[in-house]
Scaffold this motif. Structure first.
Motif, PDB file in Angstrom:
ATOM      1  N   THR A  82     -13.794  -8.873  42.791  1.00  0.00           N
ATOM      2  CA  THR A  82     -15.188  -9.241  42.968  1.00  0.00           C
ATOM      3  C   THR A  82     -15.750  -8.892  44.242  1.00  0.00           C
ATOM      4  OG1 THR A  82     -16.969 -11.160  42.957  1.00  0.00           O
ATOM      5  CG2 THR A  82     -14.435 -11.737  43.549  1.00  0.00           C
ATOM      6  N   CYS A 116     -13.555 -18.463  46.740  1.00  0.00           N
ATOM      7  CA  CYS A 116     -13.973 -18.010  45.364  1.00  0.00           C
ATOM      8  C   CYS A 116     -12.336 -17.944  44.572  1.00  0.00           C
ATOM      9  CB  CYS A 116     -14.408 -16.323  45.482  1.00  0.00           C
ATOM     10  SG  CYS A 116     -14.343 -15.323  44.428  1.00  0.00           S
ATOM     11  N   ALA A 171     -11.208 -19.868  41.299  1.00  0.00           N
ATOM     12  CA  ALA A 171     -11.071 -18.903  40.155  1.00  0.00           C
ATOM     13  C   ALA A 171      -9.752 -19.954  39.776  1.00  0.00           C
ATOM     14  CB  ALA A 171     -10.495 -17.577  40.376  1.00  0.00           C
ATOM     15  N   SER A 220     -10.766 -22.606  37.682  1.00  0.00           N
ATOM     16  CA  SER A 220     -11.305 -22.131  36.340  1.00  0.00           C
ATOM     17  C   SER A 220     -10.163 -21.887  35.450  1.00  0.00           C
ATOM     18  CB  SER A 220     -12.220 -21.016  36.538  1.00  0.00           C
ATOM     19  OG  SER A 220     -13.077 -21.240  37.309  1.00  0.00           O
ATOM     20  N   VAL A 269      -3.856 -13.672  43.444  1.00  0.00           N
ATOM     21  CA  VAL A 269      -5.214 -13.641  43.979  1.00  0.00           C
ATOM     22  C   VAL A 269      -5.320 -13.415  45.386  1.00  0.00           C
ATOM     23  CG1 VAL A 269      -5.557 -16.341  43.650  1.00  0.00           C
ATOM     24  CG2 VAL A 269      -7.553 -14.635  44.168  1.00  0.00           C
ATOM     25  N   PHE A 304      -8.029  -9.720  41.992  1.00  0.00           N
ATOM     26  CA  PHE A 304      -7.137 -10.893  40.901  1.00  0.00           C
ATOM     27  C   PHE A 304      -6.240 -10.150  40.105  1.00  0.00           C
ATOM     28  CE2 PHE A 304     -11.724 -11.931  41.604  1.00  0.00           C
ATOM     29  CZ  PHE A 304     -11.542 -13.513  41.786  1.00  0.00           C
ATOM     30  N   LEU A 348      -5.484 -13.873  36.430  1.00  0.00           N
ATOM     31  CA  LEU A 348      -6.845 -14.667  37.014  1.00  0.00           C
ATOM     32  C   LEU A 348      -8.200 -13.658  36.680  1.00  0.00           C
ATOM     33  CD1 LEU A 348      -5.865 -16.484  40.223  1.00  0.00           C
ATOM     34  CD2 LEU A 348      -6.257 -17.737  37.872  1.00  0.00           C
ATOM     35  N   PHE A 408     -11.479 -14.625  35.381  1.00  0.00           N
ATOM     36  CA  PHE A 408     -12.577 -15.748  35.972  1.00  0.00           C
ATOM     37  C   PHE A 408     -13.001 -15.172  37.142  1.00  0.00           C
ATOM     38  CE2 PHE A 408      -8.664 -17.525  33.944  1.00  0.00           C
ATOM     39  CZ  PHE A 408      -9.277 -18.534  33.027  1.00  0.00           C
ATOM     40  N   VAL A 409     -13.319 -13.870  36.933  1.00  0.00           N
ATOM     41  CA  VAL A 409     -14.176 -13.356  38.050  1.00  0.00           C
ATOM     42  C   VAL A 409     -15.412 -13.712  38.211  1.00  0.00           C
ATOM     43  CG1 VAL A 409     -14.928 -10.992  39.168  1.00  0.00           C
ATOM     44  CG2 VAL A 409     -12.904 -11.280  38.195  1.00  0.00           C
ATOM     45  N   PRO A 410     -16.236 -14.142  39.275  1.00  0.00           N
ATOM     46  CA  PRO A 410     -17.622 -14.647  39.360  1.00  0.00           C
ATOM     47  C   PRO A 410     -18.590 -13.499  39.000  1.00  0.00           C
ATOM     48  CG  PRO A 410     -16.812 -14.642  41.640  1.00  0.00           C
ATOM     49  CD  PRO A 410     -15.770 -14.308  40.558  1.00  0.00           C
ATOM     50  N   ALA A 421     -16.077 -16.442  33.276  1.00  0.00           N
ATOM     51  CA  ALA A 421     -16.477 -16.258  34.592  1.00  0.00           C
ATOM     52  C   ALA A 421     -17.388 -17.268  35.157  1.00  0.00           C
ATOM     53  CB  ALA A 421     -17.146 -15.018  34.687  1.00  0.00           C
TER      54      ALA A 421
END
Lengths: 446, 491, 446, 491
Positions: free
Chosen positions: D126, D138, D142, D145, D258, D283, D287, D290-292, D315
């Motif tokens: 990201t 971030c 993740a 999340s 990460v 990542f 992970l 789970f990238v925004p 995400a």
């Protein structure tokens, strides 16, 4: 009016301190008939930055930037890649907005730059000493001739037909008004010329160019010896400074004075200016040189420092007895030249010259393959002349309509004649696909 | 920290650029043998950036503070102008591109010419000269051409006032004229009677600076012009001080035939540590036919063309390569458009107001050479230092330690120990007040007899006073690897 | 490798001084399995400046610069004219290449700039104190909410439906992970909303925006009083800093915290970043503020000077007890903001705001005259919302094909819904002919 | 010369811009009343240029000299990057333009992502986070999340070594985790046994910096990763020191899940006096889901699209407005392309070589905290100052007078009176040798007992030591017209 810091209140209080009722009163020495009562007519009033930006950008937009299309123009001005660092440093206020370094204590930056510049120019040209720059290559050439006249106390200069016509004309203009004779050889795009036969006891100098305006690479060693024997100086002109990375330097060929254009290093095309003239001479001629010189000295504490020196040659001291009327130099362009050369260094500068030559060789091979095109040159550095079956000026216009800037017609430089000759340059900025596009378009328009 | 010469930072094989491999093609260099080692130093980019950044920090500049150099007009250099000059449509255009691809560049030259002609009231303009002195040369050549065109070969002299810039006599002499000096009157102007006495059939022209280098307007200028013209000579005006009158007075209305304009003085193109300049010349009708090539003309259809060859007309030939200092033209036009006719008038007003303010605030502690009002600069001489042992030079150097650039010293030559101060219109009142405070304190200190303080100045600079005599006696004009200067070791 | 000054000879002699045979030996602590034996695959090798310039310029050439066409985008990022001086000064190496001013003796330049910036932000927002900047407006908004939670020791934030959706989402992301509650009001493009009914004893703050994301100009004075009565803080968000030249500042409306985006002053659009978050609070909240603060003090000689202060709030001192994990600020963007505002001054800033408003009024009148277009707003500053008879996203795409950047569809911001709404902005950079071109094109595509 | 605050240079009615007249149209501001006087100072452009030029001259910068701040990686900032970031195609593009008009911008983001993923060996990237600390946030989000997605709600702790940057515990705490410190071993690494002892079902993750802030590579890193994974936790790596290993080691190969990357440290985007930064996060597969938002994807037809809404997938949502620090992306990619895979490897080599060279040249006069080799920075503690009365702070301040920026002081906290020195790969050997000479002389001087010299340092700076305590005790955080600071008068 964003550049003017005085407010109306300031102005009132200052007028009071001066003791006059209005600023008009300060102009009372101007004859009344010549005093304008308001802003001059026919000109716009003040404008904001946005408006000025728009108006000038519109004008700029009517030009075709050389970098936006395949471009092969040279003939005294060359498009090279300039590292971003150069322009960044040149714009530093301390360089950009300083005056001539007459006050050395607060100008050591500019002065050290000039000292380094002089050294770089000396090294490149193979000469003993260089000055802190001239206006451009053409005026440097004219000044070199006048200097030769002073040194030899003779009044006739012999100019090679391979000399760039602008350099030639700048020199003959001076000749006309300053009063010396010039022998101008006819252009010899395909062959040599017998300069020596024009040299006699009145001849102060012979002016040659390397590579010459048609791109030929010359060896002037023998000419230099012959001039020396006849008491004339050899002046070598260089319009493409990058060639000095690969070719025998003028100093090694016996040049007494070198007059060169330094634009290729650090300076953009700028539609022809400002550029930077390089001027270098043999040690013994230093005190007859025009232009500024920076020299090393020590300060009151014994530390090394730099000052402008030998200014007794110059107009602000010597007035009508000066070696030249030249006053400014091309300081900021010299700085750009110097920074670019510092980034290149020995290895980079040599490599750059090699690439330029190789690009020109590639281009020559591609153009030679186009039907009807003949390469005139036996030798060249990054520029050569081609003979076309049609007037070159027409061809260039037709190429421009196809988005190719395809060289300089010899007729444009020489003011007529040589109509079928086109002078073409290649630099490190030309890709192979640029060259292919040129060759293809050329085949189409011929 | 001391910054060594770039040559002293060499590391062989290091390079500040990355160039691709050389394409493998044969050489066409002919018989010339490739050159050997040049001797250039190798540095990486970070070292180069640091070198020049550090060097720049040893400079004083307009951006650092007041720069009151008389006759040099060190005014603010707007960054808008720099940005405009770098537009690819101006900066990346080759001078020999086909005219159809450079219409905007030619339009800009025509527009700049129009502004200059309008501001001066003149009939013709050349943009070709590379600098002010080059413009002078151009003007004198035009005068010579005009006499030649009339077949008048007997005019061998140019008259120049004593207070003139050195370039004036140098130019006239370079063009083969004998230079005759005109003395000044007690009020710092040209001696009209002396001038008239020298005028005659052997005089080609008069070169006059107005406002003159004493910062004064030549009151008799119209009379002078009439006398010059009556004698069959031409009137050349040195436009170095145009900043004082721009937008308020048109030189044509004063009877001037030809004048150069220093774009870096009046129109704020940067001085750049000594150039590049640009010296357009404007011509009255009388001399308009004698404009050199190249110049721009506009066709009936609106297209611009460049006339590059002198041909057979009265115009004389080329003075430099290509078409002039284009980069400076863009900057100057940006400046003119930013100010406009109203703003340029204000420029003259504020420049003159600032100078008179300094004169008013300093006249009781220093000695003004002439009675005011002055124009854009005010002149003092060293009578106020009499008997103190302190010289004009000492005052200037002490001023450096106060954070100011010195004024012009020992020029003009018509007064003793001159101090010529030009604040320009871009200084604020606060800045002038600071300067006044500093200068008054120095004058006070000089009177108090603290000679040692002055002789030791400057103290706060990267270097203290430099030995200019030694530099000239045995000039070291370049670095050489063999001879390391002794002083380096001492640092 | 132009940025690397070590030569092979240097490396050899340095390895010798260290006493290891090769540089690989210095990496001996890296597990052998993870050591790469050569350059990583899949990436190009080093390139010269000319090549990098070409490659990136080619990418840049695939974008349509907003300034090259009539452009009316806002919604949190505004195209204003930035004086050339700003970018020149920002690029001075002494600003550009300095670190965070932790060593105040060699950082007085940056520190004084920050002190002046803090003062400017305080004045603009009408607040007591501002910090030295945040990442952007959206993160400033989220930090403001978290600060309100700390100050009130409550855990529920009420977010207006007129808050920019990116600001809303940034805040709710934090809410989810950091653990607080948010009440998000639905967007109300045409009318008001009853925020107060959501405020209860758990509510730490109410977050509103002015002008709101649809362009409405709001007066939150009453809301502020009501919040105060309920022990909640009023947080006012501003996405267009230029509006502060004309509108009642948040401080006068009773804001406790202001979170704003400063991009409009000094900073280019940059495709969304970097921008500069403004953060200002009432005096009593200073010690709960996130981010850096510059304060005045004296040096050993008693002279005024500046230092970073109250750093006991910050992570590098307080670690897990810090008020925020924020470490960098947006220093260089803050500098650009500050220089631009210094050039404008009181008179220029006010005038700029007036021009922006007038341009928007002109544009609204022109668009309202287009058949099918309805102006939603009763009030606006330089941005307003229009209702279209077609989905705004389609209209924008059709306008782009006609060379007009015609605003931001509300659906893009809100991720669906509000399909017929288009948010349109005008600034001093829009000419009347730009607006006419927009109106004409809009009529064509509807 | 002292430079007053800009507010102290106000002149009412003065303005540094020229704006046109306001078009005469009615107001649509609604009920809000226009505001009154704001209080901004009025200056003309020349005054503004001078103000900021003078202020800049009070700063030290990489362009001025060596800036050996440990853990900050103050390396050369190429101007090419500045030029590229200012291309209108990047700088003058609005973030919400239609995707069809910003394909080049999206391509650049994709390409930067590809470089970062390849250099780290990771699966996803990201670019959204605005800075390193934001990237940490971030990464922890993740991790959270991922645990949430598994329904694993029992993990409440994050383990952080004592030597970590302050941002690590601050980030973990901000995300609601309890922070547990892991002690260091005698050789400056994580205590593996202590770590293992803390791992358990309540641990969400480990945050580790590698190379660590002592400048050492965590030898046991693969074992650590295995232990963390075995405990069901994730391994976060603080990428602040990636410069030491870029191009030589891929973090994915070390078992890292990460990691954030400070573009300004490893990839030379300018620090700008404290930002803006940019903190992309990479990542591993574990992970990657789970990238925004937002992120860029490429369609089959080659077109780039921007995913701006999180939707219903794993995400998580937005972390800031728009798409990230685009200006920094351009600079970083220009830097990466300039170096290439081969050059970046050389970056790591030279960074580590330079640090070890300093360690070797200084170890006999200062006291290295741990045995070498170090990575890109070398750590000393203040044992060499014992009994001299001179402190770490004194050494740092005295170094300023030698023309250098100080090293990082008193960090990391695991040694006493730390001095952390990071030269970076863009310093030349000559520059390091000068630094060594200066530092050896200071160490010598400290031993000689010249305490007063150190306590008085710095002397050559615009300000001498500043009173930070006074600043914090009674904060003055803005200028106010009413209260003129007393000290101004004293100047």
């Amino acid at each position: 009016m964003r550049y003017l810091p005085l407010t109306e209140a300031d102005r009132r209080s200052m007028l009071e301190a001066i003791g006059v009722p209005s600023v008009d009163e300060l102009f009372r020495d101007v004859p009344e008939a010549a005093r304008l009562s308001g802003p001059i007519e026919g000109l716009s009033n003040h404008m904001g930055e946005l408006e000025v930006d728009r108006a000038l950008s519109a004008m700029a937009g009517k030009n075709l930037p050389a970098g936006s299309v395949p471009s092969f123009l040279g003939a005294g001005a060359y498009r090279h890649h300039i590292p971003a660092t150069v322009d960044h440093l040149v714009q530093r206020g301390e360089f950009l907005t300083a005056y001539t370094p007459y006050q050395p204590e607060v100008s050591q930056g500019t002065l050290q730059v000039l000292f380094e510049f002089q050294t770089q120019v000396s090294l490149l040209t193979g000469m003993d000493v260089a000055n802190a720059s001239m206006y451009d290559g053409a005026t440097a050439c004219a000044e070199a001739v006048m200097m030769a006249n002073r040194v030899t106390r003779r009044k006739k200069a012999v100019l090679s037909g391979g000399l760039h016509p602008h350099y030639r004309d700048t020199t003959t203009t001076d000749a006309r008004f300053i009063g010396f004779e010039t022998v101008v050889m006819p252009p010899a795009p395909t062959g040599g010329e017998d300069l020596l036969s024009e040299v006699d006891g009145d001849t102060s100098c012979v002016v040659v160019q390397n590579p010459d305006v048609f791109g030929h690479v010359r060896d002037y060693t023998e000419l230099g010896k012959a001039c020396q024997a006849k008491g004339a100086l050899l002046i070598v002109v260089v319009t493409e400074a990058v060639s000095l990375g690969l070719l025998t330097p003028p100093g090694e060929m016996g040049a007494d004075i070198v007059a060169a254009e330094g634009q290729s290093l650090g300076n953009a095309l700028n539609f022809g200016g400002p550029y930077v003239g390089l001027f270098a001479v043999k040690e013994k001629l230093v005190r007859q040189m025009p232009g500024r010189l920076c020299g090393q000295t020590v300060d009151a504490d014994g530390r090394r420092g730099f000052v402008l020196t030998l200014s007794t040659r110059e107009q602000h001291i010597r007035r009508e007895k000066a070696t030249s009327n030249i006053c400014t130099n091309s300081g900021l362009c010299a700085l750009a030249f110097s920074i670019h050369l510092s980034l290149l260094g020995e290895e980079g500068f040599t490599r750059l010259a090699e690439i330029n030559h190789a690009k020109a060789v590639q281009l020559a091979d591609k153009l030679a393959a186009v039907k009807g095109v003949e390469i005139v040159n036996g030798s060249f550095f990054n520029e050569f002349t081609v003979k076309l079956p049609k007037p070159a000026a027409e061809v260039v216009e037709a190429l421009a309509q196809r988005g190719i800037l395809g060289g300089v017609p010899a007729s444009r430089l020489f003011g007529g004649g040589l109509d079928d000759l086109l002078i073409v340059a290649a630099t490190e900025t030309n890709t192979e696909s640029d060259m292919d596009a040129f060759a293809t378009a050329l085949a189409e328009v011929l | 920290i001391e910054e060594p010469l770039i040559f002293e930072q060499d590391s062989a094989g290091r390079c500040g650029v990355d160039l691709p491999e050389v394409p493998a093609v044969g050489s066409r260099l002919g018989a010339v043998k490739p050159r050997g080692r040049i001797g250039l130093p190798g540095l990486a980019e970070p070292q180069v950036v640091r070198h020049y950044t550090r060097l720049s920090q040893k400079n004083y500049a307009i951006d650092s503070g007041l720069y009151p150099l008389g006759s040099c007009t060190m005014k603010h250099n707007p960054r808008l102008n720099e940005k405009m000059a770098r537009l690819p449509g101006f900066a990346d255009v080759h001078p020999l591109q086909p005219e159809s691809t450079v219409q905007g560049a030619l339009e800009l030259m025509a527009e700049l010419g129009r502004w200059l002609a309008t501001l001066t009231g003149m009939a013709a303009v050349t943009l070709a000269p590379a600098a002010g002195a080059h413009g002078e040369m151009c003007g004198i050549m035009a005068i010579r051409s005009a006499h030649d065109a009339k077949g008048d070969k007997g005019r061998t002299k140019i008259l120049v006032p004593e207070s003139a810039h050195g370039t004036n006599p140098a130019t006239a002499a370079a063009c083969g004229y004998a230079v005759e000096a005109i003395p000044a009157t007690e009020d710092g102007r040209v001696d009209l009677e002396a001038l008239k006495a020298k005028l005659g059939p052997d005089v080609a022209g008069l070169m006059l600076t107005n406002p003159n280098t004493c910062g004064l307007f030549e009151r008799d200028i119209i009379t002078i012009a009439e006398a010059v013209h009556a004698a069959g000579a031409y009137f050349y005006c040195d436009g170095a001080n145009f900043n004082a009158i721009v937008g308020r007075v048109r030189p044509a209305d004063l009877g001037i035939d030809v004048m150069h304009i220093n774009l870096h003085k009046t129109f704020s193109t940067p001085h750049g540590g000594g150039g590049p300049g640009s010296g357009p010349v404007v011509f009255a009708e009388s001399l308009a036919p004698f404009v050199p090539v190249p110049y721009v003309v506009q066709d009936k259809d609106g297209a611009f063309r460049l006339v590059e060859q002198a041909g057979d007309g009265p115009a004389f030939g080329r003075m430099k390569a290509f078409h002039g200092q284009m980069g400076m033209f863009v900057r100057a036009l940006a400046y003119m458009m930013s100010h406009g006719a109203d703003g340029l008038r204000q420029v003259a007003n504020d420049a003159v107001l600032n100078a008179n303010y300094l004169l008013a605030r300093l006249q009781d502690v220093m000695t003004p050479s002439f009675e005011g009002p002055c124009m854009h600069e005010c002149l003092f001489d060293d009578r106020f230092l009499k008997g103190t042992g302190v010289t004009t030079l000492d005052i200037a150097k002490a001023l450096i330690d106060e954070g100011f650039h010195p004024m012009t010293m020992y020029f003009p030559l018509v007064v003793h120990g001159a101090l010529l101060i030009e604040p320009t219109e871009t200084e604020s009142k606060a800045s002038l007040d600071q300067f006044v405070t500093a200068l008054r304190a120095l004058a006070e200190r000089a009177r108090s007899g603290d000679v040692a303080y002055f002789q030791g100045a400057p103290r706060l600079t990267p270097r203290r006073r430099l030995d200019e005599t030694a530099a000239a006696r045995k000039p070291v004009l370049r670095w050489s690897p063999a001879v390391e200067p002794e002083t380096v070791a001492a640092e």
